[in-house]
Design an enzyme around this catalytic site. Sequence first.
Site, PDB file in Angstrom:
ATOM      1  N   SER A 176       0.852  -1.192   0.000  1.00  0.00           N
ATOM      2  CA  SER A 176       0.000   0.000   0.000  1.00  0.00           C
ATOM      3  C   SER A 176       0.889   1.244   0.000  1.00  0.00           C
ATOM      4  O   SER A 176       2.009   1.202   0.536  1.00  0.00           O
ATOM      5  CB  SER A 176      -0.861  -0.014   1.268  1.00  0.00           C
ATOM      6  OG  SER A 176      -1.424   1.263   1.491  1.00  0.00           O
ATOM      7  N   TYR A 189      -2.023  -0.894  10.714  1.00  0.00           N
ATOM      8  CA  TYR A 189      -1.957  -1.193   9.280  1.00  0.00           C
ATOM      9  C   TYR A 189      -0.696  -0.580   8.663  1.00  0.00           C
ATOM     10  O   TYR A 189       0.060  -1.252   7.973  1.00  0.00           O
ATOM     11  CB  TYR A 189      -3.216  -0.639   8.618  1.00  0.00           C
ATOM     12  CG  TYR A 189      -3.329  -0.913   7.134  1.00  0.00           C
ATOM     13  CD1 TYR A 189      -3.775  -2.156   6.674  1.00  0.00           C
ATOM     14  CD2 TYR A 189      -3.023   0.067   6.193  1.00  0.00           C
ATOM     15  CE1 TYR A 189      -3.908  -2.404   5.318  1.00  0.00           C
ATOM     16  CE2 TYR A 189      -3.149  -0.172   4.832  1.00  0.00           C
ATOM     17  CZ  TYR A 189      -3.597  -1.406   4.399  1.00  0.00           C
ATOM     18  OH  TYR A 189      -3.722  -1.654   3.050  1.00  0.00           O
TER      19      TYR A 189
HETATM   20  N1  LIG Z   1      -8.641  -1.319  -0.365  1.00  0.00           N
HETATM   21  C1  LIG Z   1      -7.669  -0.425  -0.337  1.00  0.00           C
HETATM   22  O1  LIG Z   1      -7.890   0.805  -0.272  1.00  0.00           O
HETATM   23  C2  LIG Z   1      -6.237  -0.878  -0.464  1.00  0.00           C
HETATM   24  C3  LIG Z   1      -5.268   0.088  -0.801  1.00  0.00           C
HETATM   25  C4  LIG Z   1      -3.939  -0.309  -0.887  1.00  0.00           C
HETATM   26  C5  LIG Z   1      -3.590  -1.629  -0.670  1.00  0.00           C
HETATM   27  N2  LIG Z   1      -4.550  -2.544  -0.333  1.00  0.00           N
HETATM   28  C6  LIG Z   1      -4.113  -3.915  -0.066  1.00  0.00           C
HETATM   29  O2  LIG Z   1      -4.717  -4.787  -0.986  1.00  0.00           O
HETATM   30  C7  LIG Z   1      -4.844  -6.099  -0.397  1.00  0.00           C
HETATM   31  C8  LIG Z   1      -6.265  -6.599  -0.575  1.00  0.00           C
HETATM   32  O3  LIG Z   1      -7.138  -5.696   0.108  1.00  0.00           O
HETATM   33  P1  LIG Z   1      -8.665  -5.514  -0.294  1.00  0.00           P
HETATM   34  O4  LIG Z   1      -8.885  -4.085  -0.503  1.00  0.00           O
HETATM   35  O5  LIG Z   1      -9.036  -6.482  -1.344  1.00  0.00           O
HETATM   36  O6  LIG Z   1      -9.346  -5.907   1.095  1.00  0.00           O
HETATM   37  P2  LIG Z   1     -10.602  -6.846   1.434  1.00  0.00           P
HETATM   38  O7  LIG Z   1     -11.655  -6.645   0.428  1.00  0.00           O
HETATM   39  O8  LIG Z   1     -10.906  -6.610   2.865  1.00  0.00           O
HETATM   40  O9  LIG Z   1      -9.990  -8.299   1.236  1.00  0.00           O
HETATM   41  C9  LIG Z   1      -9.022  -8.811   2.110  1.00  0.00           C
HETATM   42  C10 LIG Z   1      -8.813 -10.266   1.762  1.00  0.00           C
HETATM   43  O10 LIG Z   1      -7.855 -10.818   2.663  1.00  0.00           O
HETATM   44  C11 LIG Z   1      -8.398 -12.002   3.239  1.00  0.00           C
HETATM   45  N3  LIG Z   1      -7.830 -12.218   4.560  1.00  0.00           N
HETATM   46  C12 LIG Z   1      -7.883 -11.361   5.620  1.00  0.00           C
HETATM   47  N4  LIG Z   1      -7.273 -11.914   6.674  1.00  0.00           N
HETATM   48  C13 LIG Z   1      -6.824 -13.130   6.282  1.00  0.00           C
HETATM   49  C14 LIG Z   1      -6.120 -14.175   6.923  1.00  0.00           C
HETATM   50  N5  LIG Z   1      -5.762 -14.093   8.195  1.00  0.00           N
HETATM   51  N6  LIG Z   1      -5.802 -15.279   6.203  1.00  0.00           N
HETATM   52  C15 LIG Z   1      -6.173 -15.388   4.911  1.00  0.00           C
HETATM   53  N7  LIG Z   1      -6.855 -14.453   4.247  1.00  0.00           N
HETATM   54  C16 LIG Z   1      -7.174 -13.333   4.927  1.00  0.00           C
HETATM   55  C17 LIG Z   1      -9.903 -11.775   3.242  1.00  0.00           C
HETATM   56  O11 LIG Z   1     -10.638 -12.986   3.266  1.00  0.00           O
HETATM   57  P3  LIG Z   1     -11.250 -13.595   4.630  1.00  0.00           P
HETATM   58  O12 LIG Z   1     -11.752 -12.453   5.453  1.00  0.00           O
HETATM   59  O13 LIG Z   1     -12.290 -14.528   4.158  1.00  0.00           O
HETATM   60  O14 LIG Z   1     -10.106 -14.303   5.265  1.00  0.00           O
HETATM   61  C18 LIG Z   1     -10.081 -11.081   1.896  1.00  0.00           C
HETATM   62  O15 LIG Z   1     -10.152 -12.024   0.860  1.00  0.00           O
HETATM   63  C19 LIG Z   1      -4.423  -5.934   1.058  1.00  0.00           C
HETATM   64  O16 LIG Z   1      -3.100  -6.339   1.224  1.00  0.00           O
HETATM   65  C20 LIG Z   1      -4.537  -4.446   1.300  1.00  0.00           C
HETATM   66  O17 LIG Z   1      -3.694  -4.009   2.306  1.00  0.00           O
HETATM   67  C21 LIG Z   1      -5.857  -2.204  -0.245  1.00  0.00           C
END
Ligand SMILES: NC(=O)c1ccc[n+]([C@@H]2O[C@H](COP(=O)([O-])OP(=O)(O)OC[C@H]3O[C@@H](n4cnc5c(N)ncnc54)[C@H](OP(=O)(O)O)[C@@H]3O)[C@@H](O)[C@H]2O)c1
Length: 303
Positions: A176, A189
């Site tokens: 991120s 985070y």
């Molecule tokens: N959304 C943003 O603004 C943003 C910006 C920059 C970077 N990112 C990064 O992008 C990545 C994906 O984020 P997202 O936006 O797609 O978030 P999200 O929609 O909340 O998805 C997070 C994913 O991680 C899984 N997860 C969480 N804890 C876990 C665990 N302990 N073991 C295995 N799986 C786990 C969740 O599935 P379960 O809950 O079913 O386990 C879900 O599939 C992350 O690394 C995040 O930091 C996001």
Amino acid sequence: MVEVRSLARLLLLPVHMVLSVLKAAAGLVLPCRVRDLSGDIVLITGGGRGIGRHLAREFARRGAKKIIIWGRTEKCLKDTADEIKLIGTDCSYFVCDVGNREEVYKQAKAVREKVGDVTILVNNAAVVHGKSLIESDDDALLKSQHINTLGQFWTTKAFLPRMLELQNGHIVCINSVLALSAIPGAIDYCTSKASSFAFMESLTLGLLDCPGVNATTVLPFHTNTEMFQGMRLRFPTIFPPLKPETVAAKTVEAVQKNKALVLLPWTMHALVILKSILPQSALEEIHRFSGAYTCMNTFKGRT
Ligand SMILES: NC(=O)c1ccc[n+]([C@@H]2O[C@H](COP(=O)([O-])OP(=O)(O)OC[C@H]3O[C@@H](n4cnc5c(N)ncnc54)[C@H](OP(=O)(O)O)[C@@H]3O)[C@@H](O)[C@H]2O)c1
């Protein structure tokens, strides 16, 4: 003799650096070598929803041989796997909490036995507690470090050795921009992402002499998924959130073109430059103006 050789190396260093810059610049305009994914087994952590689900779609569309998704919620994993199979790509899922080291090693063994050798590992799973240090529960602070940072240690330790043996592999980290420029209200985070950034930097340099094995770190800006739902952006029209499908497409493209670092959108490079030259007081003005100080006040967390 040794000194002459060292002097020659020193003199050649700027030449090599200029050549590398020219090569990278040429890669922006000229067609470059693109990895054919048809032999690849891709494992995506957190592949059940959000960016992870889009990554599974994108790898499938671009011809990956097999896709494996990990996560904690079986229903999301099953729905994504069913969708990927409809595209015509073999997709299996395993319930696995990446914050649990024993579970990661157990499921990695099951993956090797049931599906085969993973050649592309995407460390995407993450959570956000979304509170200040003082307001945060200790266990919640630990949980985000276990999932967002240490989880990548365990998954990488589980799959990298075989990639090195095969001389074929790619480790990807969905990080991120908050790894480089932290905000208040998400201290768990931001710390975990900065730590994971150092993990990837160290890993990437450690792979320099390992033929066929590479790494990519992706640093997206705010993206439209459930993760930061409720966060209040001050200028959403000037700085609109990214679409998760864009993040997925750029990530898979970076893997295919073997790019080590991707900032999304590319204008985020300005942030890195400004951070290294401006005094703290000027940076604070930017944070005040953009509303980064208070954007997490309305946020409830995503764990
Ligand atoms: N959304 C943003 O603004 C943003 C910006 C920059 C970077 N990112 C990064 O992008 C990545 C994906 O984020 P997202 O936006 O797609 O978030 P999200 O929609 O909340 O998805 C997070 C994913 O991680 C899984 N997860 C969480 N804890 C876990 C665990 N302990 N073991 C295995 N799986 C786990 C969740 O599935 P379960 O809950 O079913 O386990 C879900 O599939 C992350 O690394 C995040 O930091 C996001």
